[in-house]
Design an enzyme around this catalytic site. Structure first.
Site, PDB file in Angstrom:
ATOM      1  N   ASP A  84       0.839  -1.190   0.000  1.00  0.00           N
ATOM      2  CA  ASP A  84       0.000   0.000   0.000  1.00  0.00           C
ATOM      3  C   ASP A  84       0.885   1.254   0.000  1.00  0.00           C
ATOM      4  O   ASP A  84       1.936   1.281   0.643  1.00  0.00           O
ATOM      5  CB  ASP A  84      -0.856  -0.023   1.264  1.00  0.00           C
ATOM      6  CG  ASP A  84      -2.038   0.880   1.124  1.00  0.00           C
ATOM      7  OD1 ASP A  84      -3.108   0.384   0.749  1.00  0.00           O
ATOM      8  OD2 ASP A  84      -1.874   2.111   1.349  1.00  0.00           O
ATOM      9  N   LYS A 141      -0.578  13.468 -15.490  1.00  0.00           N
ATOM     10  CA  LYS A 141      -1.643  14.441 -15.358  1.00  0.00           C
ATOM     11  C   LYS A 141      -2.845  13.779 -14.687  1.00  0.00           C
ATOM     12  O   LYS A 141      -2.899  12.552 -14.690  1.00  0.00           O
ATOM     13  CB  LYS A 141      -2.019  15.014 -16.733  1.00  0.00           C
ATOM     14  CG  LYS A 141      -2.765  14.021 -17.643  1.00  0.00           C
ATOM     15  CD  LYS A 141      -3.301  14.682 -18.865  1.00  0.00           C
ATOM     16  CE  LYS A 141      -4.736  15.116 -18.719  1.00  0.00           C
ATOM     17  NZ  LYS A 141      -5.719  14.083 -19.080  1.00  0.00           N
ATOM     18  N   HIS A 171       1.241  14.202 -22.093  1.00  0.00           N
ATOM     19  CA  HIS A 171       1.802  13.336 -23.138  1.00  0.00           C
ATOM     20  C   HIS A 171       1.698  13.960 -24.531  1.00  0.00           C
ATOM     21  O   HIS A 171       2.384  13.535 -25.452  1.00  0.00           O
ATOM     22  CB  HIS A 171       1.206  11.928 -23.093  1.00  0.00           C
ATOM     23  CG  HIS A 171      -0.171  11.793 -23.658  1.00  0.00           C
ATOM     24  ND1 HIS A 171      -1.294  12.134 -22.971  1.00  0.00           N
ATOM     25  CD2 HIS A 171      -0.601  11.347 -24.864  1.00  0.00           C
ATOM     26  CE1 HIS A 171      -2.350  11.913 -23.720  1.00  0.00           C
ATOM     27  NE2 HIS A 171      -1.973  11.432 -24.878  1.00  0.00           N
ATOM     28  N   GLU A 209     -13.264  12.820 -30.395  1.00  0.00           N
ATOM     29  CA  GLU A 209     -13.030  11.399 -30.134  1.00  0.00           C
ATOM     30  C   GLU A 209     -14.322  10.651 -30.385  1.00  0.00           C
ATOM     31  O   GLU A 209     -15.382  11.079 -29.916  1.00  0.00           O
ATOM     32  CB  GLU A 209     -12.537  11.198 -28.701  1.00  0.00           C
ATOM     33  CG  GLU A 209     -11.169  11.846 -28.486  1.00  0.00           C
ATOM     34  CD  GLU A 209     -10.624  11.702 -27.073  1.00  0.00           C
ATOM     35  OE1 GLU A 209      -9.459  11.362 -26.918  1.00  0.00           O
ATOM     36  OE2 GLU A 209     -11.398  11.941 -26.124  1.00  0.00           O
ATOM     37  N   ASP A 228      -9.885  17.684 -18.620  1.00  0.00           N
ATOM     38  CA  ASP A 228      -9.274  16.474 -19.180  1.00  0.00           C
ATOM     39  C   ASP A 228      -8.355  16.783 -20.363  1.00  0.00           C
ATOM     40  O   ASP A 228      -7.261  16.232 -20.444  1.00  0.00           O
ATOM     41  CB  ASP A 228     -10.383  15.496 -19.609  1.00  0.00           C
ATOM     42  CG  ASP A 228      -9.834  14.124 -19.973  1.00  0.00           C
ATOM     43  OD1 ASP A 228      -8.915  13.652 -19.280  1.00  0.00           O
ATOM     44  OD2 ASP A 228     -10.335  13.514 -20.938  1.00  0.00           O
ATOM     45  N   HIS A 233      -3.653  19.479 -22.785  1.00  0.00           N
ATOM     46  CA  HIS A 233      -3.257  19.148 -24.156  1.00  0.00           C
ATOM     47  C   HIS A 233      -3.513  20.302 -25.138  1.00  0.00           C
ATOM     48  O   HIS A 233      -2.634  20.691 -25.904  1.00  0.00           O
ATOM     49  CB  HIS A 233      -4.023  17.925 -24.670  1.00  0.00           C
ATOM     50  CG  HIS A 233      -3.898  16.711 -23.791  1.00  0.00           C
ATOM     51  ND1 HIS A 233      -2.795  16.470 -23.009  1.00  0.00           N
ATOM     52  CD2 HIS A 233      -4.737  15.657 -23.585  1.00  0.00           C
ATOM     53  CE1 HIS A 233      -2.965  15.322 -22.365  1.00  0.00           C
ATOM     54  NE2 HIS A 233      -4.126  14.815 -22.696  1.00  0.00           N
ATOM     55  N   LYS A 319     -16.195  13.859 -26.371  1.00  0.00           N
ATOM     56  CA  LYS A 319     -16.284  12.399 -26.493  1.00  0.00           C
ATOM     57  C   LYS A 319     -17.567  12.054 -27.246  1.00  0.00           C
ATOM     58  O   LYS A 319     -18.520  12.845 -27.279  1.00  0.00           O
ATOM     59  CB  LYS A 319     -16.369  11.767 -25.099  1.00  0.00           C
ATOM     60  CG  LYS A 319     -15.209  12.097 -24.184  1.00  0.00           C
ATOM     61  CD  LYS A 319     -14.102  11.087 -24.293  1.00  0.00           C
ATOM     62  CE  LYS A 319     -13.007  11.346 -23.287  1.00  0.00           C
ATOM     63  NZ  LYS A 319     -11.706  10.861 -23.739  1.00  0.00           N
TER      64      LYS A 319
HETATM   65  C1  BG6 Z   1      -5.929  11.783 -22.002  1.00  0.00           C
HETATM   66  C2  BG6 Z   1      -7.358  11.984 -21.593  1.00  0.00           C
HETATM   67  O1  BG6 Z   1      -5.082  12.652 -21.285  1.00  0.00           O
HETATM   68  O2  BG6 Z   1      -5.788  12.058 -23.386  1.00  0.00           O
HETATM   69  C3  BG6 Z   1      -8.271  11.106 -22.422  1.00  0.00           C
HETATM   70  O3  BG6 Z   1      -7.519  11.670 -20.213  1.00  0.00           O
HETATM   71  C4  BG6 Z   1      -8.037  11.350 -23.898  1.00  0.00           C
HETATM   72  O4  BG6 Z   1      -9.645  11.331 -22.093  1.00  0.00           O
HETATM   73  C5  BG6 Z   1      -6.553  11.210 -24.210  1.00  0.00           C
HETATM   74  O5  BG6 Z   1      -8.784  10.394 -24.626  1.00  0.00           O
HETATM   75  C6  BG6 Z   1      -6.240  11.547 -25.651  1.00  0.00           C
HETATM   76  O6  BG6 Z   1      -4.917  11.203 -25.905  1.00  0.00           O
HETATM   77  P1  BG6 Z   1      -4.494  10.671 -27.342  1.00  0.00           P
HETATM   78  O7  BG6 Z   1      -3.015  10.533 -27.257  1.00  0.00           O
HETATM   79  O8  BG6 Z   1      -5.221   9.370 -27.531  1.00  0.00           O
HETATM   80  O9  BG6 Z   1      -4.962  11.710 -28.308  1.00  0.00           O
END
Ligand code: BG6
Length: 446
Positions: A84, A141, A171, A209, A228, A233, A319
């Site tokens: 844990d 994140k 990312h 998405e 999110d 991003h 989404k």
């Molecule tokens: C993530 C989000 O950080 O990025 C997700 O939490 C999202 O909801 C994703 O789908 C998108 O990343 P990528 O690289 O698939 O465009």
């Protein structure tokens, strides 16, 4: 920046590790960029053999071309510490395993792929056993829930890790096509002189998405689209798209330029926002029956600097939309006089579409004469697909981990930039009003 002698992966049994991180570690092993011990930490009763099996299954599920020899090399490097995160003995055992596998002097990279509520707990527990002294901390994140909590989290982490030892993951910063924006803009004289208020009318950014929140209901319901993907991003993408040229291509100069740009972005006006929620979202496990969390947002941003004042930037993200795409459409101003006319209507302005996903590339929409008549034809797309021409790119998580291991901060978010991004979205977090409904598979509310 010291390179890693060992990698500690918190959350090794989680979804992110299975889908993204373990396949990325396989690729790094394949390229000879990962040859240090990997210690996986998780709340599990697995032993190291069970974790090795999990590594094998995750890598094979994610990648089509797995070489047994490479996979075995990665599996041999993997060890587990089960326990844990709130239990100090977990960290005693981690310290012992690290000493055994990498030696007492090892420089360690700790990667936290755990729920954000645990970032501080883990960092403090690492420090309690001295595992912060010769180490770098990498956190996934989301970094904070708003400006105040991001600052509080940073202060907590900074108690035990200096700023240059603290890497905050977004990312998208590891995505080649995002970084390519800088090359497209600043290496091409056919683009850069146009890139300002004189020639650009407006910019449309779409991150769509075609999948819903799936099994991430409880995570997503506390977050929503703005937190999110917009705060992190999309504002990072916006910065690459609109910032001034950095002084050099060094990590710090690029981060300085991004920071200056985000400083110039006005906080979002709630009157310029449309929030949506797809029908059926409230039935997802983990989502509140009366949830007002948005699964779609469209908003307008304004950049108050010399280059882009008066050029609105429209962002939409969501989404359960009709397709998965990330593209940036730059709409230029029309010529000063309407000298030519279309057959039906006035010719449209030129557009430049920068495609980041799924097929990175660029399309210029040009106008040309319809043969045999004096009319301007419809737009002609002049397009290049980077993958087709230049070959495949490394996945974002491969680059994130390669940089985390070597200590290159270029693809991580700096705190001042993160704070500006929170400032920009702060007025539209949690408005408490119901979003507009939209049917899954449509482009959101009207
Ligand atoms: C993530 C989000 O950080 O990025 C997700 O939490 C999202 O909801 C994703 O789908 C998108 O990343 P990528 O690289 O698939 O465009």
């Amino acid at each position: 920046m010291p390179a890693a002698d060992a990698l500690v992966l918190f959350g090794v049994t989680g979804d992110l590790a299975r889908k993204m991180i373990l396949p990325a570690l396989y690729r790094l092993t394949e390229r000879g960029e990962l040859s240090v011990p990997v210690i996986g930490v998780a709340r599990t009763d697995w032993d190291s053999d069970a974790l090795r099996k999990h590594v094998g299954e995750s890598v094979r599920a994610a990648l089509p071309d797995v070489d047994d020899v490479v996979l075995e090399r990665l599996q041999r490097a993997v060890h587990v510490v089960a326990g844990d995160y709130g239990d100090p003995t977990t960290f005693d055992r981690l310290a012992t395993t690290l000493r055994e596998q990498a030696g007492a002097e090892a420089f360690v990279v700790h990667y936290l792929a755990v729920p954000p509520g645990l970032f501080g707990t883990v960092a403090d527990a690492l420090a309690a056993v001295g595992l912060n002294a010769h180490a770098r901390l990498v956190v996934e994140k989301p970094f904070g829930h708003d400006l105040a909590s991001a600052r509080a989290l940073n202060a907590q982490l900074r108690r035990n890790f200096d700023d240059d030892r603290l890497f905050r993951v977004d990312h998208y910063l590891g995505q080649e096509p995002v970084e390519d924006l800088l090359v497209l803009r600043f290496a091409n004289t056919v683009i850069e002189p146009l890139w300002n208020r004189t020639w650009i009318d407006h910019i449309d950014i779409t991150m769509a998405e075609d999948f819903d929140v799936a099994d991430r209901g409880s995570f997503y319901d506390a977050v929503g689209t703005v937190r999110d993907v917009v705060q992190n991003h999309l504002l990072q993408v916006l910065a690459y798209l609109t910032m001034e040229a950095p002084q050099s291509d060094s990590a710090e100069d690029q981060r300085d330029a991004k920071h200056r740009l985000l400083q110039a972005v006005r906080a979002v006006d709630p009157a310029e926002v449309v929030r949506g929620q797809y029908t059926g979202y409230r039935d997802v496990p983990g989502v509140a029956a009366d949830s007002t969390t948005e699964t779609y947002v469209a908003l307008t941003l304004h950049i108050d600097d010399d280059r882009f004042t008066g050029v609105p930037v429209h962002i939409r993200a969501g989404k359960a939309l009709p397709e998965t795409v990330l593209d940036l459409v730059v709409v230029l101003r029309s010529p000063p006089r309407p000298l030519f006319h279309g057959a039906v209507q006035d010719p449209p302005p030129n557009r430049i579409r920068l495609r980041l996903q799924p097929d990175a590339g660029v399309t210029f929409y040009l106008l040309a004469k319809q043969p045999g008549s004096g009319d301007i034809a419809t737009e002609l797309p002049v397009s290049v697909d980077f993958r087709e021409v230049l070959g495949p790119v490394h996945a974002a998580y491969e680059r994130i981990f390669a940089d985390a291991l070597t200590g290159n901060p270029a693809h991580f978010a700096r705190m001042d930039t993160l704070e500006e991004a929170w400032r920009v979205v702060e007025p539209i977090l949690d408005p408490g009003t119901a979003p507009l409904p939209y049917a899954p598979g449509t482009w959101g509310p009207t």
